[in-house]
Design a protein around this motif. Structure first.
Motif, PDB file in Angstrom:
ATOM      1  N   GLY A 104       0.813  -1.198   0.000  1.00 24.73           N
ATOM      2  CA  GLY A 104       0.000   0.000   0.000  1.00 24.73           C
ATOM      3  C   GLY A 104       0.851   1.254   0.000  1.00 24.73           C
ATOM      4  N   PRO A 105       0.214   2.421   0.013  1.00 26.58           N
ATOM      5  CA  PRO A 105       0.935   3.692  -0.016  1.00 26.58           C
ATOM      6  C   PRO A 105       1.712   3.910   1.275  1.00 26.58           C
ATOM      7  CG  PRO A 105      -1.406   4.058   0.374  1.00 26.58           C
ATOM      8  CD  PRO A 105      -1.249   2.609   0.050  1.00 26.58           C
ATOM      9  N   PRO A 106       2.766   4.741   1.220  1.00 19.94           N
ATOM     10  CA  PRO A 106       3.566   4.995   2.422  1.00 19.94           C
ATOM     11  C   PRO A 106       2.789   5.783   3.451  1.00 19.94           C
ATOM     12  CG  PRO A 106       4.222   6.477   0.660  1.00 19.94           C
ATOM     13  CD  PRO A 106       3.251   5.498   0.058  1.00 19.94           C
ATOM     14  N   PRO A 107       3.215   5.731   4.723  1.00 23.55           N
ATOM     15  CA  PRO A 107       2.516   6.507   5.757  1.00 23.55           C
ATOM     16  C   PRO A 107       2.671   8.003   5.507  1.00 23.55           C
ATOM     17  CG  PRO A 107       4.565   5.600   6.610  1.00 23.55           C
ATOM     18  CD  PRO A 107       4.362   4.988   5.257  1.00 23.55           C
ATOM     19  N   ARG A 108       1.668   8.748   5.887  1.00 25.16           N
ATOM     20  CA  ARG A 108       1.681  10.202   5.746  1.00 25.16           C
ATOM     21  C   ARG A 108       1.305  10.842   7.075  1.00 25.16           C
ATOM     22  NH1 ARG A 108       1.236  12.381   0.429  1.00 25.16           N
ATOM     23  NH2 ARG A 108       2.514  11.056  -0.923  1.00 25.16           N
ATOM     24  N   MET A 109       1.953  11.959   7.363  1.00 22.34           N
ATOM     25  CA  MET A 109       1.602  12.771   8.516  1.00 22.34           C
ATOM     26  C   MET A 109       0.805  13.962   8.018  1.00 22.34           C
ATOM     27  SD  MET A 109       1.790  12.878  11.769  1.00 22.34           S
ATOM     28  CE  MET A 109       3.139  11.749  12.111  1.00 22.34           C
ATOM     29  N   MET A 110      -0.357  14.205   8.648  1.00 24.46           N
ATOM     30  CA  MET A 110      -1.239  15.292   8.232  1.00 24.46           C
ATOM     31  C   MET A 110      -1.183  16.411   9.259  1.00 24.46           C
ATOM     32  SD  MET A 110      -2.274  13.937   5.451  1.00 24.46           S
ATOM     33  CE  MET A 110      -3.456  15.197   4.980  1.00 24.46           C
ATOM     34  N   ILE A 111      -0.941  17.630   8.786  1.00 25.56           N
ATOM     35  CA  ILE A 111      -0.922  18.811   9.644  1.00 25.56           C
ATOM     36  C   ILE A 111      -2.095  19.691   9.235  1.00 25.56           C
ATOM     37  CG2 ILE A 111       0.370  20.823  10.402  1.00 25.56           C
ATOM     38  CD1 ILE A 111       2.248  18.036   8.724  1.00 25.56           C
ATOM     39  N   TYR A 112      -2.933  20.044  10.200  1.00 27.55           N
ATOM     40  CA  TYR A 112      -4.120  20.867   9.956  1.00 27.55           C
ATOM     41  C   TYR A 112      -3.838  22.275  10.466  1.00 27.55           C
ATOM     42  CZ  TYR A 112      -6.233  16.279   9.312  1.00 27.55           C
ATOM     43  OH  TYR A 112      -6.513  15.007   8.885  1.00 27.55           O
ATOM     44  N   LEU A 113      -3.995  23.265   9.589  1.00 28.34           N
ATOM     45  CA  LEU A 113      -3.636  24.640   9.906  1.00 28.34           C
ATOM     46  C   LEU A 113      -4.844  25.556   9.792  1.00 28.34           C
ATOM     47  CD1 LEU A 113      -0.362  24.822   7.773  1.00 28.34           C
ATOM     48  CD2 LEU A 113      -0.535  24.290  10.211  1.00 28.34           C
ATOM     49  N   ASP A 114      -4.856  26.579  10.642  1.00 26.19           N
ATOM     50  CA  ASP A 114      -5.889  27.607  10.586  1.00 26.19           C
ATOM     51  C   ASP A 114      -5.592  28.510   9.385  1.00 26.19           C
ATOM     52  OD1 ASP A 114      -8.008  29.276  11.358  1.00 26.19           O
ATOM     53  OD2 ASP A 114      -6.638  30.594  12.445  1.00 26.19           O
ATOM     54  N   PRO A 115      -6.522  28.658   8.444  1.00 29.00           N
ATOM     55  CA  PRO A 115      -6.233  29.433   7.225  1.00 29.00           C
ATOM     56  C   PRO A 115      -5.744  30.862   7.475  1.00 29.00           C
ATOM     57  CG  PRO A 115      -8.234  28.153   6.930  1.00 29.00           C
ATOM     58  CD  PRO A 115      -7.850  28.009   8.372  1.00 29.00           C
ATOM     59  N   PRO A 116      -6.389  31.681   8.336  1.00 28.67           N
ATOM     60  CA  PRO A 116      -5.932  33.072   8.463  1.00 28.67           C
ATOM     61  C   PRO A 116      -4.606  33.219   9.205  1.00 28.67           C
ATOM     62  CG  PRO A 116      -8.233  32.827   9.126  1.00 28.67           C
ATOM     63  CD  PRO A 116      -7.645  31.463   9.059  1.00 28.67           C
ATOM     64  N   THR A 117      -4.312  32.322  10.155  1.00 33.82           N
ATOM     65  CA  THR A 117      -3.142  32.512  11.023  1.00 33.82           C
ATOM     66  C   THR A 117      -2.042  31.484  10.814  1.00 33.82           C
ATOM     67  OG1 THR A 117      -4.072  31.155  12.802  1.00 33.82           O
ATOM     68  CG2 THR A 117      -4.665  33.492  12.766  1.00 33.82           C
ATOM     69  N   ALA A 118      -2.303  30.399  10.097  1.00 32.37           N
ATOM     70  CA  ALA A 118      -1.356  29.292   9.916  1.00 32.37           C
ATOM     71  C   ALA A 118      -1.029  28.607  11.238  1.00 32.37           C
ATOM     72  CB  ALA A 118      -0.087  29.772   9.230  1.00 32.37           C
ATOM     73  N   ARG A 119      -1.893  28.796  12.224  1.00 34.02           N
ATOM     74  CA  ARG A 119      -1.688  28.126  13.520  1.00 34.02           C
ATOM     75  C   ARG A 119      -1.991  26.634  13.369  1.00 34.02           C
ATOM     76  NH1 ARG A 119      -5.553  27.159  17.371  1.00 34.02           N
ATOM     77  NH2 ARG A 119      -6.982  28.541  16.220  1.00 34.02           N
ATOM     78  N   VAL A 120      -1.167  25.817  13.988  1.00 33.54           N
ATOM     79  CA  VAL A 120      -1.346  24.368  13.916  1.00 33.54           C
ATOM     80  C   VAL A 120      -2.542  23.975  14.776  1.00 33.54           C
ATOM     81  CG1 VAL A 120      -0.327  22.115  14.378  1.00 33.54           C
ATOM     82  CG2 VAL A 120       1.103  23.970  13.490  1.00 33.54           C
ATOM     83  N   LEU A 121      -3.533  23.359  14.145  1.00 32.44           N
ATOM     84  CA  LEU A 121      -4.730  22.922  14.851  1.00 32.44           C
ATOM     85  C   LEU A 121      -4.626  21.477  15.327  1.00 32.44           C
ATOM     86  CD1 LEU A 121      -7.390  24.436  12.412  1.00 32.44           C
ATOM     87  CD2 LEU A 121      -6.592  25.410  14.571  1.00 32.44           C
ATOM     88  N   ASP A 122      -4.000  20.642  14.509  1.00 28.81           N
ATOM     89  CA  ASP A 122      -3.889  19.228  14.855  1.00 28.81           C
ATOM     90  C   ASP A 122      -2.816  18.595  13.988  1.00 28.81           C
ATOM     91  OD1 ASP A 122      -4.359  16.823  16.082  1.00 28.81           O
ATOM     92  OD2 ASP A 122      -6.138  16.323  14.906  1.00 28.81           O
ATOM     93  N   VAL A 123      -2.184  17.562  14.531  1.00 30.38           N
ATOM     94  CA  VAL A 123      -1.195  16.765  13.801  1.00 30.38           C
ATOM     95  C   VAL A 123      -1.539  15.306  14.030  1.00 30.38           C
ATOM     96  CG1 VAL A 123       1.244  16.191  13.502  1.00 30.38           C
ATOM     97  CG2 VAL A 123       0.584  18.539  14.114  1.00 30.38           C
ATOM     98  N   ALA A 124      -1.709  14.557  12.954  1.00 33.35           N
ATOM     99  CA  ALA A 124      -2.096  13.153  13.093  1.00 33.35           C
ATOM    100  C   ALA A 124      -1.646  12.377  11.876  1.00 33.35           C
ATOM    101  CB  ALA A 124      -3.615  13.026  13.262  1.00 33.35           C
ATOM    102  N   GLU A 125      -1.438  11.089  12.044  1.00 34.52           N
ATOM    103  CA  GLU A 125      -1.126  10.221  10.921  1.00 34.52           C
ATOM    104  C   GLU A 125      -2.358  10.081  10.035  1.00 34.52           C
ATOM    105  OE1 GLU A 125       0.444   6.478  12.025  1.00 34.52           O
ATOM    106  OE2 GLU A 125       2.116   7.306  13.182  1.00 34.52           O
ATOM    107  N   ARG A 126      -2.121   9.954   8.744  1.00 38.08           N
ATOM    108  CA  ARG A 126      -3.240   9.862   7.812  1.00 38.08           C
ATOM    109  C   ARG A 126      -4.116   8.648   8.100  1.00 38.08           C
ATOM    110  NH1 ARG A 126      -2.041   8.965   1.507  1.00 38.08           N
ATOM    111  NH2 ARG A 126      -1.149   7.067   2.401  1.00 38.08           N
ATOM    112  N   ASN A 127      -3.512   7.557   8.505  1.00 43.99           N
ATOM    113  CA  ASN A 127      -4.270   6.330   8.750  1.00 43.99           C
ATOM    114  C   ASN A 127      -4.802   6.242  10.172  1.00 43.99           C
ATOM    115  OD1 ASN A 127      -3.869   5.433   6.130  1.00 43.99           O
ATOM    116  ND2 ASN A 127      -1.994   4.350   6.644  1.00 43.99           N
ATOM    117  N   ALA A 128      -4.616   7.294  10.962  1.00 45.37           N
ATOM    118  CA  ALA A 128      -5.099   7.278  12.337  1.00 45.37           C
ATOM    119  C   ALA A 128      -6.491   7.886  12.415  1.00 45.37           C
ATOM    120  CB  ALA A 128      -4.142   8.043  13.246  1.00 45.37           C
ATOM    121  N   GLY A 129      -7.215   7.555  13.467  1.00 46.99           N
ATOM    122  CA  GLY A 129      -8.535   8.125  13.679  1.00 46.99           C
ATOM    123  C   GLY A 129      -9.644   7.201  13.221  1.00 46.99           C
ATOM    124  N   LEU A 130     -10.814   7.434  13.775  1.00 49.70           N
ATOM    125  CA  LEU A 130     -11.970   6.579  13.509  1.00 49.70           C
ATOM    126  C   LEU A 130     -12.406   6.630  12.053  1.00 49.70           C
ATOM    127  CD1 LEU A 130     -14.309   4.772  14.442  1.00 49.70           C
ATOM    128  CD2 LEU A 130     -15.566   6.861  15.044  1.00 49.70           C
TER     129      LEU A 130
END
Length: 353
Positions: A104-130
């Protein structure tokens, strides 16, 4: 072959499809029902990544710098995706090396950013979560490699089960309206099986067909299988062109709302810049030459099949039908096993002296 013989044949096929695949149909169907509203489910499960302060966008370089600050050593940015509407900017990062034995595809880390401020909202692996777990469960039963093929054949089996179930539902004597009665049998589970099976037969056939189509695109749609080499390619550590120059070169070729920027990789030395409407610009990493590529326009039979299966943009009525089409197979599997077990006990009593 007589009508009675056909009925016995279809009954055996219908019975053994249900018994042999029940343990797989239940998680497959329930995960599909949950994924009808996957965006709403993800917002419930991960509210932090959607707590944005506005919709104003900043430059891609700003988002790249914010994501780079939280990446682990060796991780490289692979893509920046801008939100369509209200949502976070997402940055995907990949490791510098990929295990050659990994399926399968390699693991990916996903970073979620606030559009106006570029503040980091969350960091999680792509395959993580419900939600991601449900996607992989529904698409491949969490089985690497052959899982997608297994799901495709289950879809084929469910098409056969829908047809044979409708045949068996049809009353042998009298008009078909007799089959619409609730109490066709003294046992409630049998009545539930007959009634739910009839009303869901056609939608279930459509969902099974589209699911098999998605699993076997080369068979049904004549599409090529995904290039595994391209899937496992890693982003370049030091691209030859800076990000701001790539965006400027792409904008000189194509105007529109920016949707995503994909980094050059070990498989292709081009930046891929995508705009609204599916318009794509390729920017060469060696000399910075920008060339407009064929637009990835929404359309085509493959996309139609996926929209029918997922319910994306199909309206609330069809989404409710899909949701019920995910719940019903689990109900039919459970009631079918109960009916088989009861018949087995009844036959055992008959054989006793």
């Amino acid at each position: 072959m007589t009508k009675l013989a056909w009925r016995r044949t279809w009954f055996q096929i219908h019975k053994w499809i249900g018994l042999l695949l029940a343990i797989l149909i239940i998680p497959l169907s329930l995960s599909g029902a949950a994924l009808v509203w996957h965006d709403a489910l993800d917002r419930i499960v991960h509210p932090a990544r959607y707590q944005i302060s506005g919709a104003t966008l900043r430059t891609p370089e700003t988002y790249a710098a914010a994501a780079q600050a939280v990446l682990k050593p060796g991780e490289r940015i692979a893509q920046i995706t801008m939100p369509e509407g209200k949502g976070p900017v997402t940055v995907a990062a990949a490791p510098a090396t990929v295990d050659p034995d990994r399926r399968g595809p390699p693991p990916r880390m996903m970073i979620y950013l606030d559009p106006p401020t570029a503040r980091v909202l969350d960091v999680a692996e792509r395959n993580a979560g419900l939600v991601r777990f449900l996607h992989v469960l529904h698409g491949s039963l969490q089985v690497p490699g052959i899982g997608r093929t297994i799901v495709g054949w289950i879809g084929v089996a469910m098409m056969v089960s829908s047809f044979t179930g409708l045949w068996l539902w049809w009353p042998t004597v009298g008009a078909f309206t007799k089959g619409l009665r609730w109490r066709r049998h003294r046992n409630t589970d049998t009545n539930i099986h007959h009634m739910a099976g009839f009303w869901i037969a056609l939608p279930l056939f459509v969902l099974s067909l589209t699911g098999a189509w998605i699993s076997f695109p080369a068979v049904f749609g004549g599409q090529r299988a995904p290039d595994r080499g391209a899937q496992r390619a890693v982003p370049l550590a030091e691209p030859g062109q800076p990000l701001d120059l790539v965006v400027a070169r792409a904008a000189s070729v194509r105007r529109g709302a920016l949707r995503s920027i994909a980094w050059p990789t070990s498989a292709t030395a081009d930046w891929t810049v995508t705009y609204a409407g599916g318009h794509v610009v390729k920017v060469a990493d060696d000399n910075g030459v920008a060339v407009a590529a064929p637009a990835r326009r929404p359309g085509g039979l493959a996309l139609t099949m996926r929209r029918i299966h997922d319910g994306e943009g199909m309206g609330i009525v069809w989404q409710v039908v899909i949701f019920l089409g995910g719940i019903a197979p689990a109900v039919l599997a459970v009631t079918g096993v109960i009916m088989w077990w009861r018949a087995r006990e009844w036959r055992a009593k008959v054989r006793r002296p």
